[in-house]
Design an enzyme around this catalytic site. Structure first.
Site, PDB file in Angstrom:
ATOM      1  N   HIS A  83       0.851  -1.303  -0.037  1.00 36.78           N
ATOM      2  CA  HIS A  83      -0.029   0.165  -0.106  1.00 36.78           C
ATOM      3  C   HIS A  83       0.964   1.067  -0.017  1.00 36.78           C
ATOM      4  O   HIS A  83       2.110   1.238   0.210  1.00 36.78           O
ATOM      5  CB  HIS A  83      -0.770  -0.241   1.169  1.00 36.78           C
ATOM      6  CG  HIS A  83      -0.304  -0.114   2.590  1.00 36.78           C
ATOM      7  ND1 HIS A  83       0.273  -1.198   3.020  1.00 36.78           N
ATOM      8  CD2 HIS A  83      -0.064   0.732   3.413  1.00 36.78           C
ATOM      9  CE1 HIS A  83       0.865  -0.732   4.089  1.00 36.78           C
ATOM     10  NE2 HIS A  83       0.740   0.614   4.361  1.00 36.78           N
ATOM     11  N   THR A 142       2.451   4.483  -4.603  1.00 34.32           N
ATOM     12  CA  THR A 142       3.404   4.421  -5.543  1.00 34.32           C
ATOM     13  C   THR A 142       4.510   3.340  -4.948  1.00 34.32           C
ATOM     14  O   THR A 142       4.928   3.070  -4.048  1.00 34.32           O
ATOM     15  CB  THR A 142       3.940   5.598  -5.764  1.00 34.32           C
ATOM     16  OG1 THR A 142       4.109   6.428  -4.331  1.00 34.32           O
ATOM     17  CG2 THR A 142       3.092   6.668  -6.528  1.00 34.32           C
ATOM     18  N   ARG A 143       4.957   2.922  -6.275  1.00 36.67           N
ATOM     19  CA  ARG A 143       6.382   2.179  -5.965  1.00 36.67           C
ATOM     20  C   ARG A 143       7.250   2.525  -7.365  1.00 36.67           C
ATOM     21  O   ARG A 143       6.733   2.711  -8.264  1.00 36.67           O
ATOM     22  CB  ARG A 143       6.126   0.583  -6.209  1.00 36.67           C
ATOM     23  CG  ARG A 143       5.245  -0.009  -5.146  1.00 36.67           C
ATOM     24  CD  ARG A 143       6.210   0.067  -3.872  1.00 36.67           C
ATOM     25  NE  ARG A 143       5.482  -0.802  -2.838  1.00 36.67           N
ATOM     26  CZ  ARG A 143       4.691   0.152  -1.746  1.00 36.67           C
ATOM     27  NH1 ARG A 143       4.464   1.116  -1.757  1.00 36.67           N
ATOM     28  NH2 ARG A 143       4.161  -0.722  -0.932  1.00 36.67           N
ATOM     29  N   LYS A 181       6.453  12.589  -1.810  1.00 37.93           N
ATOM     30  CA  LYS A 181       6.441  11.297  -0.756  1.00 37.93           C
ATOM     31  C   LYS A 181       8.050  10.869  -0.618  1.00 37.93           C
ATOM     32  O   LYS A 181       8.758  10.623  -1.477  1.00 37.93           O
ATOM     33  CB  LYS A 181       5.701  10.095  -1.422  1.00 37.93           C
ATOM     34  CG  LYS A 181       5.575   8.914  -0.539  1.00 37.93           C
ATOM     35  CD  LYS A 181       4.726   7.638  -1.116  1.00 37.93           C
ATOM     36  CE  LYS A 181       5.177   6.398  -0.935  1.00 37.93           C
ATOM     37  NZ  LYS A 181       4.803   5.431  -1.593  1.00 37.93           N
ATOM     38  N   HIS A 202      14.963   3.685   3.442  1.00 40.68           N
ATOM     39  CA  HIS A 202      15.190   2.407   2.959  1.00 40.68           C
ATOM     40  C   HIS A 202      15.709   1.558   3.900  1.00 40.68           C
ATOM     41  O   HIS A 202      15.445   0.099   4.254  1.00 40.68           O
ATOM     42  CB  HIS A 202      15.883   2.337   1.483  1.00 40.68           C
ATOM     43  CG  HIS A 202      15.896   0.745   1.214  1.00 40.68           C
ATOM     44  ND1 HIS A 202      14.706  -0.053   0.730  1.00 40.68           N
ATOM     45  CD2 HIS A 202      17.188   0.092   0.777  1.00 40.68           C
ATOM     46  CE1 HIS A 202      15.212  -1.317   0.422  1.00 40.68           C
ATOM     47  NE2 HIS A 202      16.384  -1.226   0.294  1.00 40.68           N
ATOM     48  N   CYS A 235       4.506   0.230   7.039  1.00 41.61           N
ATOM     49  CA  CYS A 235       4.351  -0.872   6.038  1.00 41.61           C
ATOM     50  C   CYS A 235       5.315  -1.903   6.473  1.00 41.61           C
ATOM     51  O   CYS A 235       6.053  -1.776   7.294  1.00 41.61           O
ATOM     52  CB  CYS A 235       4.567  -0.370   4.793  1.00 41.61           C
ATOM     53  SG  CYS A 235       4.306  -1.514   3.248  1.00 41.61           S
ATOM     54  N   LYS A 276       8.235  -3.954  -7.946  1.00 39.08           N
ATOM     55  CA  LYS A 276       8.497  -3.719  -9.405  1.00 39.08           C
ATOM     56  C   LYS A 276       8.551  -4.990 -10.364  1.00 39.08           C
ATOM     57  O   LYS A 276       8.149  -4.852 -11.537  1.00 39.08           O
ATOM     58  CB  LYS A 276       9.632  -2.818 -10.020  1.00 39.08           C
ATOM     59  CG  LYS A 276      11.058  -3.699  -9.370  1.00 39.08           C
ATOM     60  CD  LYS A 276      12.027  -2.856  -9.552  1.00 39.08           C
ATOM     61  CE  LYS A 276      12.444  -1.878  -8.584  1.00 39.08           C
ATOM     62  NZ  LYS A 276      12.592  -2.269  -7.179  1.00 39.08           N
TER      63      LYS A 276
HETATM   64  C1  LIG Z   1       7.166   1.279   2.518  1.00 35.45           C
HETATM   65  C2  LIG Z   1       7.635   0.610   1.263  1.00 35.45           C
HETATM   66  C3  LIG Z   1       8.113   1.064  -0.125  1.00 35.45           C
HETATM   67  C4  LIG Z   1       8.611   0.024  -0.886  1.00 35.45           C
HETATM   68  N1  LIG Z   1       8.902   0.761  -2.174  1.00 35.45           N
HETATM   69  C5  LIG Z   1       9.341  -0.115  -3.109  1.00 35.45           C
HETATM   70  C6  LIG Z   1       9.545   0.398  -4.376  1.00 35.45           C
HETATM   71  O1  LIG Z   1       9.693   1.762  -4.572  1.00 35.45           O
HETATM   72  N2  LIG Z   1       9.863  -0.492  -5.608  1.00 35.45           N
HETATM   73  C7  LIG Z   1       9.727  -1.910  -5.505  1.00 35.45           C
HETATM   74  O2  LIG Z   1      10.003  -2.299  -6.333  1.00 35.45           O
HETATM   75  N3  LIG Z   1       9.346  -2.329  -4.244  1.00 35.45           N
HETATM   76  C8  LIG Z   1       9.196  -1.550  -3.011  1.00 35.45           C
HETATM   77  N4  LIG Z   1       8.678  -2.021  -1.946  1.00 35.45           N
HETATM   78  C9  LIG Z   1       8.677  -3.420  -1.669  1.00 35.45           C
HETATM   79  C10 LIG Z   1       7.464  -4.204  -2.246  1.00 35.45           C
HETATM   80  O3  LIG Z   1       6.223  -3.413  -2.049  1.00 35.45           O
HETATM   81  C11 LIG Z   1       7.364  -5.742  -1.677  1.00 35.45           C
HETATM   82  O4  LIG Z   1       8.594  -6.263  -2.010  1.00 35.45           O
HETATM   83  C12 LIG Z   1       6.116  -6.346  -2.231  1.00 35.45           C
HETATM   84  O5  LIG Z   1       5.131  -5.689  -2.010  1.00 35.45           O
HETATM   85  C13 LIG Z   1       6.355  -7.774  -1.413  1.00 35.45           C
HETATM   86  O6  LIG Z   1       5.243  -8.661  -2.228  1.00 35.45           O
HETATM   87  P1  LIG Z   1       4.529  -9.856  -1.336  1.00 35.45           P
HETATM   88  O7  LIG Z   1       3.643 -10.648  -2.159  1.00 35.45           O
HETATM   89  O8  LIG Z   1       5.786 -10.800  -0.847  1.00 35.45           O
HETATM   90  O9  LIG Z   1       3.931  -9.334   0.035  1.00 35.45           O
HETATM   91  P2  LIG Z   1       2.383  -8.739  -0.130  1.00 35.45           P
HETATM   92  O10 LIG Z   1       2.098  -7.821  -1.374  1.00 35.45           O
HETATM   93  O11 LIG Z   1       2.229  -8.205   1.333  1.00 35.45           O
HETATM   94  O12 LIG Z   1       1.385  -9.854  -0.264  1.00 35.45           O
HETATM   95  C14 LIG Z   1       1.301 -11.010   0.737  1.00 35.45           C
HETATM   96  C15 LIG Z   1      -0.065 -11.266   1.025  1.00 35.45           C
HETATM   97  O13 LIG Z   1      -0.119 -12.527   1.967  1.00 35.45           O
HETATM   98  C16 LIG Z   1      -1.348 -12.385   2.715  1.00 35.45           C
HETATM   99  N5  LIG Z   1      -1.373 -13.327   3.889  1.00 35.45           N
HETATM  100  C17 LIG Z   1      -0.136 -13.444   4.869  1.00 35.45           C
HETATM  101  N6  LIG Z   1      -0.359 -14.325   5.542  1.00 35.45           N
HETATM  102  C18 LIG Z   1      -1.288 -15.024   5.208  1.00 35.45           C
HETATM  103  C19 LIG Z   1      -2.116 -16.213   5.548  1.00 35.45           C
HETATM  104  N7  LIG Z   1      -1.779 -17.105   6.678  1.00 35.45           N
HETATM  105  N8  LIG Z   1      -3.279 -16.650   4.978  1.00 35.45           N
HETATM  106  C20 LIG Z   1      -3.620 -16.209   3.846  1.00 35.45           C
HETATM  107  N9  LIG Z   1      -3.120 -14.881   3.462  1.00 35.45           N
HETATM  108  C21 LIG Z   1      -1.856 -14.495   4.114  1.00 35.45           C
HETATM  109  C22 LIG Z   1      -1.308 -11.045   3.012  1.00 35.45           C
HETATM  110  O14 LIG Z   1      -2.465 -10.593   3.506  1.00 35.45           O
HETATM  111  C23 LIG Z   1      -0.929 -10.293   1.870  1.00 35.45           C
HETATM  112  O15 LIG Z   1      -2.068 -10.040   1.059  1.00 35.45           O
HETATM  113  C24 LIG Z   1       8.353  -1.199  -0.847  1.00 35.45           C
HETATM  114  C25 LIG Z   1       7.657  -1.859   0.403  1.00 35.45           C
HETATM  115  C26 LIG Z   1       7.345  -1.029   1.326  1.00 35.45           C
HETATM  116  C27 LIG Z   1       6.901  -1.387   2.715  1.00 35.45           C
END
Ligand SMILES: Cc1cc2nc3c(=O)[nH]c(=O)nc-3n(C[C@H](O)[C@H](O)[C@H](O)COP(=O)(O)OP(=O)(O)OC[C@H]3O[C@@H](n4cnc5c(N)ncnc54)[C@H](O)[C@@H]3O)c2cc1C
Length: 370
Positions: free
Chosen positions: A44, A47-48, A260, A264, A307, A340
Protein backbone atom coordinates in the site's frame (compact mmCIF):
# COMPACT_ATOMS: atom_id res chain seq x y z
CA UNK A 1 -12.57 -29.04 -2.72
CA UNK A 2 -9.70 -29.84 -5.13
CA UNK A 3 -7.70 -27.32 -7.24
CA UNK A 4 -4.70 -27.57 -9.55
CA UNK A 5 -2.94 -24.85 -7.54
CA UNK A 6 -3.71 -23.00 -4.31
CA UNK A 7 -1.96 -19.68 -3.72
CA UNK A 8 -1.55 -18.62 -0.10
CA UNK A 9 -1.28 -14.83 -0.02
CA UNK A 10 -2.95 -12.96 -2.89
CA UNK A 11 -0.79 -9.85 -2.62
CA UNK A 12 1.87 -8.57 -5.00
CA UNK A 13 3.32 -11.90 -6.11
CA UNK A 14 0.39 -14.20 -5.41
CA UNK A 15 -2.26 -12.26 -7.30
CA UNK A 16 -0.08 -12.06 -10.42
CA UNK A 17 0.73 -15.79 -10.22
CA UNK A 18 -2.99 -16.53 -9.92
CA UNK A 19 -3.65 -14.60 -13.12
CA UNK A 20 -0.92 -16.35 -15.13
CA UNK A 21 -2.00 -19.82 -13.98
CA UNK A 22 -5.72 -19.22 -14.54
CA UNK A 23 -4.98 -17.78 -17.98
CA UNK A 24 -3.37 -21.10 -18.87
CA UNK A 25 -6.50 -22.99 -17.96
CA UNK A 26 -5.52 -24.16 -14.46
CA UNK A 27 -8.03 -24.25 -11.63
CA UNK A 28 -6.66 -21.78 -9.08
CA UNK A 29 -7.73 -20.87 -5.55
CA UNK A 30 -6.27 -17.66 -4.10
CA UNK A 31 -6.52 -17.33 -0.31
CA UNK A 32 -5.79 -14.11 1.55
CA UNK A 33 -6.02 -13.19 5.22
CA UNK A 34 -7.29 -9.71 4.20
CA UNK A 35 -8.95 -8.21 1.10
CA UNK A 36 -6.21 -7.22 -1.38
CA UNK A 37 -5.25 -4.55 -2.15
CA UNK A 38 -5.12 -3.68 1.58
CA UNK A 39 -2.87 -1.84 4.03
CA UNK A 40 -1.92 -4.79 6.27
CA UNK A 41 1.07 -6.06 4.27
CA UNK A 42 3.68 -4.61 1.91
CA UNK A 43 1.59 -3.30 -1.00
CA UNK A 44 0.00 0.00 0.00
CA UNK A 45 0.97 3.67 -0.18
CA UNK A 46 -0.01 4.67 -3.75
CA UNK A 47 3.39 4.39 -5.46
CA UNK A 48 6.37 2.10 -6.08
CA UNK A 49 9.52 2.81 -8.09
CA UNK A 50 10.40 0.71 -11.13
CA UNK A 51 13.95 1.10 -12.48
CA UNK A 52 16.07 -1.05 -14.80
CA UNK A 53 19.75 -0.02 -14.40
CA UNK A 54 19.73 -1.87 -11.12
CA UNK A 55 21.69 -0.72 -8.09
CA UNK A 56 21.13 -4.02 -6.27
CA UNK A 57 22.95 -5.92 -9.03
CA UNK A 58 22.79 -6.49 -12.76
CA UNK A 59 21.30 -9.99 -12.42
CA UNK A 60 17.99 -8.18 -11.82
CA UNK A 61 18.02 -6.25 -15.11
CA UNK A 62 16.38 -8.87 -17.41
CA UNK A 63 13.68 -9.39 -14.77
CA UNK A 64 12.98 -5.65 -14.47
CA UNK A 65 12.75 -5.26 -18.27
CA UNK A 66 10.34 -8.17 -18.61
CA UNK A 67 8.36 -6.83 -15.63
CA UNK A 68 7.72 -3.54 -17.41
CA UNK A 69 6.49 -5.35 -20.55
CA UNK A 70 4.05 -7.30 -18.40
CA UNK A 71 2.86 -4.20 -16.47
CA UNK A 72 2.19 -2.55 -19.82
CA UNK A 73 0.33 -5.65 -20.99
CA UNK A 74 -1.76 -5.40 -17.81
CA UNK A 75 -2.50 -1.75 -18.60
CA UNK A 76 -4.00 -2.91 -21.91
CA UNK A 77 -6.02 -5.70 -20.28
CA UNK A 78 -7.36 -3.46 -17.52
CA UNK A 79 -7.68 -0.22 -19.47
CA UNK A 80 -6.02 1.52 -16.48
CA UNK A 81 -2.82 3.58 -16.36
CA UNK A 82 -0.51 1.71 -13.97
CA UNK A 83 2.94 3.04 -14.99
CA UNK A 84 4.01 6.71 -14.96
CA UNK A 85 7.25 7.39 -16.85
CA UNK A 86 8.63 10.03 -14.47
CA UNK A 87 12.25 8.91 -14.87
CA UNK A 88 14.27 7.82 -11.82
CA UNK A 89 17.31 9.67 -10.48
CA UNK A 90 19.75 7.45 -8.55
CA UNK A 91 21.74 9.71 -6.21
CA UNK A 92 24.90 8.73 -4.37
CA UNK A 93 28.61 9.25 -4.00
CA UNK A 94 30.51 8.32 -7.16
CA UNK A 95 32.09 5.19 -5.69
CA UNK A 96 29.08 3.89 -3.78
CA UNK A 97 28.50 0.24 -4.82
CA UNK A 98 24.82 0.96 -5.63
CA UNK A 99 25.77 3.77 -8.02
CA UNK A 100 28.53 1.65 -9.55
CA UNK A 101 25.99 -1.12 -10.16
CA UNK A 102 23.60 1.35 -11.83
CA UNK A 103 26.34 2.49 -14.21
CA UNK A 104 27.53 -1.07 -14.93
CA UNK A 105 24.00 -2.39 -15.50
CA UNK A 106 23.35 0.46 -17.93
CA UNK A 107 26.55 -0.30 -19.82
CA UNK A 108 26.04 -4.07 -19.96
CA UNK A 109 22.41 -3.88 -21.05
CA UNK A 110 22.68 -0.77 -23.20
CA UNK A 111 20.21 1.18 -21.06
CA UNK A 112 19.99 4.92 -21.37
CA UNK A 113 21.31 6.56 -18.16
CA UNK A 114 22.57 10.16 -17.96
CA UNK A 115 25.22 10.81 -15.33
CA UNK A 116 25.19 14.31 -13.77
CA UNK A 117 27.53 15.99 -11.28
CA UNK A 118 26.03 17.40 -8.06
CA UNK A 119 26.09 20.88 -9.57
CA UNK A 120 24.31 19.71 -12.72
CA UNK A 121 21.64 17.90 -10.68
CA UNK A 122 21.04 21.00 -8.55
CA UNK A 123 20.65 23.12 -11.65
CA UNK A 124 18.40 20.69 -13.55
CA UNK A 125 16.13 20.00 -10.54
CA UNK A 126 16.13 23.08 -8.26
CA UNK A 127 14.23 21.12 -5.59
CA UNK A 128 17.41 19.07 -4.95
CA UNK A 129 20.50 20.30 -3.12
CA UNK A 130 23.35 17.77 -3.44
CA UNK A 131 26.69 18.37 -1.75
CA UNK A 132 29.96 18.10 -3.70
CA UNK A 133 31.10 14.52 -4.32
CA UNK A 134 27.61 13.21 -5.12
CA UNK A 135 26.40 12.30 -8.60
CA UNK A 136 22.98 11.60 -10.07
CA UNK A 137 22.31 8.80 -12.58
CA UNK A 138 19.07 9.64 -14.36
CA UNK A 139 17.19 6.84 -16.11
CA UNK A 140 14.50 8.49 -18.25
CA UNK A 141 12.61 5.27 -19.13
CA UNK A 142 12.08 4.33 -15.46
CA UNK A 143 9.23 5.57 -13.31
CA UNK A 144 6.44 4.83 -10.90
CA UNK A 145 3.82 2.10 -10.57
CA UNK A 146 0.44 2.78 -8.97
CA UNK A 147 0.68 -0.01 -6.43
CA UNK A 148 -2.92 -0.67 -5.35
CA UNK A 149 -4.17 -0.25 -8.94
CA UNK A 150 -1.67 -2.90 -10.11
CA UNK A 151 -2.92 -5.45 -7.55
CA UNK A 152 -6.51 -4.57 -8.33
CA UNK A 153 -5.89 -5.02 -12.07
CA UNK A 154 -4.34 -8.50 -11.57
CA UNK A 155 -7.25 -9.37 -9.25
CA UNK A 156 -9.85 -8.46 -11.90
CA UNK A 157 -7.83 -10.25 -14.59
CA UNK A 158 -7.37 -13.42 -12.49
CA UNK A 159 -11.09 -13.57 -11.64
CA UNK A 160 -12.08 -13.06 -15.26
CA UNK A 161 -9.79 -15.96 -16.25
CA UNK A 162 -11.73 -18.15 -13.79
CA UNK A 163 -9.59 -18.06 -10.62
CA UNK A 164 -11.40 -18.23 -7.27
CA UNK A 165 -10.43 -15.71 -4.57
CA UNK A 166 -11.36 -16.11 -0.92
CA UNK A 167 -10.64 -12.95 1.06
CA UNK A 168 -10.47 -12.56 4.86
CA UNK A 169 -9.45 -16.22 4.91
CA UNK A 170 -6.30 -16.93 6.88
CA UNK A 171 -4.37 -20.13 6.21
CA UNK A 172 -3.33 -21.70 9.50
CA UNK A 173 -1.70 -24.95 8.39
CA UNK A 174 -0.59 -26.95 5.38
CA UNK A 175 -0.10 -30.69 5.19
CA UNK A 176 2.37 -31.78 2.47
CA UNK A 177 2.00 -34.85 0.26
CA UNK A 178 1.29 -35.79 -3.35
CA UNK A 179 -1.83 -33.68 -2.78
CA UNK A 180 -1.31 -30.75 -0.42
CA UNK A 181 -4.01 -29.93 2.18
CA UNK A 182 -4.44 -26.26 3.00
CA UNK A 183 -6.25 -25.54 6.25
CA UNK A 184 -7.94 -22.20 6.87
CA UNK A 185 -9.63 -21.34 10.18
CA UNK A 186 -12.84 -22.97 8.86
CA UNK A 187 -12.17 -25.18 5.83
CA UNK A 188 -9.68 -27.55 4.20
CA UNK A 189 -8.77 -27.31 0.50
CA UNK A 190 -6.70 -29.77 -1.56
CA UNK A 191 -4.35 -29.04 -4.46
CA UNK A 192 -1.75 -30.72 -6.67
CA UNK A 193 0.63 -27.84 -5.92
CA UNK A 194 0.70 -24.70 -3.79
CA UNK A 195 2.49 -21.36 -3.87
CA UNK A 196 3.23 -19.65 -0.56
CA UNK A 197 3.48 -15.90 -1.16
CA UNK A 198 2.45 -14.61 2.26
CA UNK A 199 4.85 -11.66 2.51
CA UNK A 200 5.99 -10.72 6.00
CA UNK A 201 3.92 -13.57 7.52
CA UNK A 202 5.46 -16.38 5.44
CA UNK A 203 7.17 -18.12 8.37
CA UNK A 204 3.83 -18.50 10.23
CA UNK A 205 2.73 -20.84 7.43
CA UNK A 206 6.04 -22.60 6.88
CA UNK A 207 6.08 -23.74 10.52
CA UNK A 208 3.72 -26.55 9.55
CA UNK A 209 6.24 -27.88 6.98
CA UNK A 210 9.25 -27.63 9.33
CA UNK A 211 10.87 -24.71 7.56
CA UNK A 212 11.92 -21.30 8.85
CA UNK A 213 13.27 -18.86 6.28
CA UNK A 214 15.91 -16.30 7.28
CA UNK A 215 13.43 -13.47 6.78
CA UNK A 216 13.07 -10.55 9.19
CA UNK A 217 9.79 -8.61 9.10
CA UNK A 218 10.59 -4.91 9.54
CA UNK A 219 8.28 -2.01 10.37
CA UNK A 220 8.87 0.68 7.74
CA UNK A 221 7.54 4.22 7.52
CA UNK A 222 6.96 6.72 4.74
CA UNK A 223 5.20 10.06 4.48
CA UNK A 224 3.77 12.72 2.20
CA UNK A 225 4.79 16.38 2.52
CA UNK A 226 3.30 19.60 1.22
CA UNK A 227 5.25 20.67 -1.83
CA UNK A 228 5.21 23.31 -4.55
CA UNK A 229 3.85 21.50 -7.62
CA UNK A 230 6.01 23.71 -9.85
CA UNK A 231 9.11 22.21 -8.19
CA UNK A 232 8.04 18.70 -7.10
CA UNK A 233 5.10 17.95 -9.45
CA UNK A 234 4.99 14.93 -11.77
CA UNK A 235 7.80 16.33 -13.99
CA UNK A 236 10.13 15.77 -10.96
CA UNK A 237 11.79 12.32 -11.01
CA UNK A 238 11.28 9.51 -8.51
CA UNK A 239 14.64 8.98 -6.79
CA UNK A 240 16.88 6.72 -4.74
CA UNK A 241 19.53 8.19 -2.45
CA UNK A 242 22.55 6.46 -0.92
CA UNK A 243 25.25 7.84 1.34
CA UNK A 244 27.63 6.06 3.72
CA UNK A 245 25.11 5.98 6.56
CA UNK A 246 21.65 5.96 5.05
CA UNK A 247 19.46 5.12 2.12
CA UNK A 248 16.24 6.94 1.11
CA UNK A 249 13.81 6.93 -1.82
CA UNK A 250 11.05 9.23 -2.91
CA UNK A 251 8.43 10.29 -5.42
CA UNK A 252 7.18 13.44 -7.10
CA UNK A 253 3.82 14.79 -6.06
CA UNK A 254 1.41 12.69 -8.15
CA UNK A 255 -2.23 13.81 -8.55
CA UNK A 256 -1.46 16.57 -6.02
CA UNK A 257 -0.82 13.99 -3.26
CA UNK A 258 2.36 15.71 -2.03
CA UNK A 259 6.06 14.80 -2.16
CA UNK A 260 6.51 11.28 -0.76
CA UNK A 261 9.68 10.03 0.93
CA UNK A 262 10.76 6.95 2.91
CA UNK A 263 13.93 5.53 4.41
CA UNK A 264 15.08 2.23 2.90
CA UNK A 265 17.72 1.08 5.40
CA UNK A 266 16.87 0.67 9.13
CA UNK A 267 13.44 -0.36 10.51
CA UNK A 268 12.40 -2.18 13.68
CA UNK A 269 12.07 -5.97 13.69
CA UNK A 270 8.42 -6.78 14.44
CA UNK A 271 5.73 -9.41 14.43
CA UNK A 272 3.30 -8.24 11.69
CA UNK A 273 0.17 -8.95 13.74
CA UNK A 274 1.51 -7.22 16.83
CA UNK A 275 3.00 -3.91 15.76
CA UNK A 276 2.43 -0.20 16.25
CA UNK A 277 0.77 0.80 12.97
CA UNK A 278 0.55 4.53 13.72
CA UNK A 279 3.14 6.82 12.17
CA UNK A 280 4.60 8.84 15.07
CA UNK A 281 6.74 11.90 15.68
CA UNK A 282 10.02 9.96 15.78
CA UNK A 283 9.12 8.44 12.38
CA UNK A 284 8.63 11.94 10.96
CA UNK A 285 11.88 13.36 12.35
CA UNK A 286 14.33 11.41 10.16
CA UNK A 287 12.31 12.12 7.00
CA UNK A 288 12.11 15.84 7.80
CA UNK A 289 15.89 15.88 8.40
CA UNK A 290 16.50 14.22 5.04
CA UNK A 291 14.29 16.77 3.27
CA UNK A 292 16.01 19.68 5.00
CA UNK A 293 19.39 18.36 3.88
CA UNK A 294 18.66 17.25 0.28
CA UNK A 295 15.09 18.16 -0.80
CA UNK A 296 15.35 21.64 0.65
CA UNK A 297 12.17 23.15 -0.81
CA UNK A 298 9.80 20.47 0.52
CA UNK A 299 7.19 21.83 2.95
CA UNK A 300 5.54 20.51 6.09
CA UNK A 301 4.39 16.95 6.84
CA UNK A 302 0.92 16.00 5.57
CA UNK A 303 0.71 12.46 6.98
CA UNK A 304 2.66 9.23 7.20
CA UNK A 305 1.99 5.48 7.13
CA UNK A 306 3.64 2.22 8.12
CA UNK A 307 4.26 -0.92 6.07
CA UNK A 308 6.41 -4.11 6.21
CA UNK A 309 9.60 -5.20 4.54
CA UNK A 310 10.49 -8.93 4.59
CA UNK A 311 14.25 -8.74 4.67
CA UNK A 312 16.66 -11.58 3.82
CA UNK A 313 20.28 -11.40 5.05
CA UNK A 314 21.61 -10.56 1.54
CA UNK A 315 18.47 -8.64 0.47
CA UNK A 316 18.04 -10.97 -2.52
CA UNK A 317 14.69 -12.73 -2.94
CA UNK A 318 13.71 -16.34 -2.21
CA UNK A 319 11.95 -18.05 -5.12
CA UNK A 320 12.24 -21.81 -4.92
CA UNK A 321 10.46 -25.04 -4.11
CA UNK A 322 10.46 -26.50 -0.60
CA UNK A 323 13.66 -28.58 -0.13
CA UNK A 324 11.67 -31.81 0.56
CA UNK A 325 8.31 -31.17 -1.15
CA UNK A 326 8.66 -30.22 -4.78
CA UNK A 327 4.99 -29.30 -5.22
CA UNK A 328 5.29 -26.51 -2.63
CA UNK A 329 6.69 -23.28 -4.11
CA UNK A 330 7.81 -20.30 -2.06
CA UNK A 331 8.12 -16.64 -3.13
CA UNK A 332 9.25 -14.48 -0.24
CA UNK A 333 11.88 -12.16 1.22
CA UNK A 334 11.44 -9.33 -1.27
CA UNK A 335 13.49 -7.06 1.00
CA UNK A 336 11.84 -3.76 0.15
CA UNK A 337 12.51 -3.86 -3.60
CA UNK A 338 10.13 -6.51 -4.91
CA UNK A 339 7.08 -4.67 -6.15
CA UNK A 340 8.42 -3.68 -9.56
CA UNK A 341 9.00 -7.40 -10.26
CA UNK A 342 5.51 -8.51 -9.17
CA UNK A 343 4.34 -9.04 -12.75
CA UNK A 344 7.36 -11.09 -13.86
CA UNK A 345 7.49 -13.07 -10.63
CA UNK A 346 3.85 -14.01 -11.17
CA UNK A 347 4.82 -15.26 -14.62
CA UNK A 348 7.88 -17.10 -13.25
CA UNK A 349 5.84 -18.81 -10.52
CA UNK A 350 3.35 -20.02 -13.13
CA UNK A 351 6.25 -21.46 -15.18
CA UNK A 352 7.68 -23.22 -12.11
CA UNK A 353 4.31 -24.80 -11.35
CA UNK A 354 3.60 -25.81 -14.96
CA UNK A 355 7.10 -26.71 -16.26
CA UNK A 356 9.29 -27.09 -13.16
CA UNK A 357 11.58 -24.31 -14.45
CA UNK A 358 11.43 -20.66 -15.44
CA UNK A 359 12.47 -19.00 -18.70
CA UNK A 360 14.45 -16.25 -16.93
CA UNK A 361 17.42 -17.01 -14.68
CA UNK A 362 16.38 -17.11 -11.03
CA UNK A 363 19.41 -18.99 -9.67
CA UNK A 364 20.22 -15.99 -7.43
CA UNK A 365 17.06 -16.68 -5.44
CA UNK A 366 17.72 -20.28 -4.40
CA UNK A 367 16.89 -21.18 -0.82
CA UNK A 368 20.00 -23.33 -0.47
CA UNK A 369 22.31 -20.27 -0.52
CA UNK A 370 21.57 -19.82 3.20
C1 LIG B 1 7.16 1.38 2.35
C2 LIG B 1 7.53 0.45 1.23
C3 LIG B 1 8.08 0.98 0.06
C4 LIG B 1 8.45 0.14 -0.98
N1 LIG B 1 8.94 0.67 -2.14
C5 LIG B 1 9.21 -0.13 -3.19
C6 LIG B 1 9.56 0.42 -4.45
O1 LIG B 1 9.63 1.65 -4.62
N2 LIG B 1 9.81 -0.43 -5.48
C7 LIG B 1 9.72 -1.77 -5.34
O2 LIG B 1 9.98 -2.49 -6.31
N3 LIG B 1 9.37 -2.34 -4.15
C8 LIG B 1 9.10 -1.54 -3.10
N4 LIG B 1 8.69 -2.08 -1.90
C9 LIG B 1 8.67 -3.54 -1.74
C10 LIG B 1 7.45 -4.22 -2.28
O3 LIG B 1 6.27 -3.47 -2.03
C11 LIG B 1 7.37 -5.61 -1.66
O4 LIG B 1 8.61 -6.27 -1.90
C12 LIG B 1 6.25 -6.45 -2.26
O5 LIG B 1 5.02 -5.77 -2.18
C13 LIG B 1 6.17 -7.77 -1.51
O6 LIG B 1 5.17 -8.57 -2.08
P1 LIG B 1 4.62 -9.88 -1.34
O7 LIG B 1 3.70 -10.53 -2.30
O8 LIG B 1 5.76 -10.65 -0.78
O9 LIG B 1 3.82 -9.31 -0.08
P2 LIG B 1 2.33 -8.70 0.00
O10 LIG B 1 2.04 -7.88 -1.20
O11 LIG B 1 2.20 -8.07 1.34
O12 LIG B 1 1.41 -9.99 -0.08
C14 LIG B 1 1.36 -10.97 0.91
C15 LIG B 1 -0.09 -11.37 1.09
O13 LIG B 1 -0.15 -12.55 1.91
C16 LIG B 1 -1.29 -12.46 2.72
N5 LIG B 1 -1.15 -13.39 3.85
C17 LIG B 1 -0.22 -13.34 4.84
N6 LIG B 1 -0.39 -14.37 5.70
C18 LIG B 1 -1.45 -15.09 5.25
C19 LIG B 1 -2.11 -16.26 5.70
N7 LIG B 1 -1.72 -16.91 6.80
N8 LIG B 1 -3.17 -16.72 4.98
C20 LIG B 1 -3.58 -16.06 3.86
N9 LIG B 1 -2.99 -14.96 3.39
C21 LIG B 1 -1.93 -14.47 4.07
C22 LIG B 1 -1.34 -10.99 3.09
O14 LIG B 1 -2.61 -10.59 3.53
C23 LIG B 1 -0.90 -10.31 1.81
O15 LIG B 1 -2.01 -9.91 1.02
C24 LIG B 1 8.31 -1.26 -0.83
C25 LIG B 1 7.76 -1.79 0.33
C26 LIG B 1 7.37 -0.95 1.35
C27 LIG B 1 6.77 -1.53 2.61
Amino acid sequence: MHYDTIIIGAGTMGMAAGYFLAKQGKSVLLLDAFNPPHDQGSHHGETRIIRFAYGEGKAYVPLALRALDLWQELEKISGKQLFLKTGVLNIGSKDHSFIQNVIESAKDFNLSVDVYSAQEVNKKWPGIMLPEGFIGCFEPSAGVLRVEACIDAYKTAALSEGATLKTNTRVVKIVPGEKVSVHTEEEVFIADSIIISAGARVNDILKSVDLTLPITPLRKTFAWFNADEAVYGSHFPAFTYEDENSSYYGFPSIDGAGFKVGRHDTGDEVSPDDVIREFDEADATELVQFNEKIMHQVGTLKYGKTCFYSKTPDEDFIIDSHPFHDNIYIAAGFSGHGFKFGSVIGEILSQLVLNGKSELDISLFKLMRF
